[in-house]
Design a protein around this motif. Sequence first.
Motif, PDB file in Angstrom:
ATOM      1  N   THR A 202       6.192  -8.433  10.989  1.00  0.00           N
ATOM      2  CA  THR A 202       6.900  -8.140   9.746  1.00  0.00           C
ATOM      3  C   THR A 202       6.761  -6.663   9.409  1.00  0.00           C
ATOM      4  OG1 THR A 202       7.045  -8.629   7.374  1.00  0.00           O
ATOM      5  CG2 THR A 202       4.869  -8.810   8.379  1.00  0.00           C
ATOM      6  N   ARG A 203       7.817  -6.093   8.841  1.00  0.00           N
ATOM      7  CA  ARG A 203       7.776  -4.703   8.408  1.00  0.00           C
ATOM      8  C   ARG A 203       7.171  -4.559   7.016  1.00  0.00           C
ATOM      9  NH1 ARG A 203      13.726  -2.363  10.325  1.00  0.00           N
ATOM     10  NH2 ARG A 203      13.412  -2.689  12.588  1.00  0.00           N
ATOM     11  N   ARG A 204       6.968  -5.687   6.370  1.00  0.00           N
ATOM     12  CA  ARG A 204       6.332  -5.637   5.046  1.00  0.00           C
ATOM     13  C   ARG A 204       4.900  -5.133   5.173  1.00  0.00           C
ATOM     14  NH1 ARG A 204       5.045 -10.074   2.737  1.00  0.00           N
ATOM     15  NH2 ARG A 204       5.252 -11.447   4.553  1.00  0.00           N
ATOM     16  N   SER A 205       4.434  -4.489   4.142  1.00  0.00           N
ATOM     17  CA  SER A 205       3.039  -4.052   4.107  1.00  0.00           C
ATOM     18  C   SER A 205       2.185  -5.260   3.734  1.00  0.00           C
ATOM     19  CB  SER A 205       2.856  -2.927   3.075  1.00  0.00           C
ATOM     20  OG  SER A 205       1.495  -2.546   2.996  1.00  0.00           O
TER      21      SER A 205
END
Length: 220
Positions: A202-205
């Motif tokens: 995922t590119r989410r932090s």
Amino acid sequence: MLSIAFSRICAEINQQHCATSRVSVETDIPLVDGQCRLIQPFLSIQQADRLLESLIEQTPWHQPQITLFGKKVHSPRLAAWYGDPEATYVYSGLVNTPLPWTAALTEIKTRIEQHCNEKFNSVLLNLYRDGNDAMGWHADDETALGPAPVIASLSLGTSRRFLLKHKTKKGTPSTIVNLEHGALLIMSGQTQRHWKHSVSRTRRSVSSRVNLTFRYIYSQ
């Protein structure tokens, strides 16, 4: 000591009233040719928080090399394998010799066994350090797991998407389950025979997540 701290955490699981307790909801995940149930949450926030912190800090994590398409590559996550002495597990060309059970893992295993009415002799711990760590598409369908394995998966830490797709029925919609902090997912029946699952990047932090996957290994 780690085992003492974990014992206190596990002892709290049976308390009916806790300031940080949450209402547990059991949901059947609809699958063609499979059985999957989500218990969310299985642990209170306090129990899950303390267990997550202890596991990250005190588990002897390592980054295994696995075989993909004939090549050795580093697994995109850290891992540790615990279990009974005979519970050696082989997958992706990797031979996992179990570490001895800690008191805490034994207590958690017993709690999950009571809930599932099943017996487990091993657990795979995976540490997803951030959104770059992942689990590729696979099924836990090795011969050592038997024809209809029960896989009980306890999630701790940041929520990640757990994906399921049918192996052969291409028109069958994929299923997405958001595994929250303290959730227990139980896959049983013919799920491993007919379905693959993964945890995608995922590119989410996102912060760390630890997954404990309990299973029964038959002698090989």
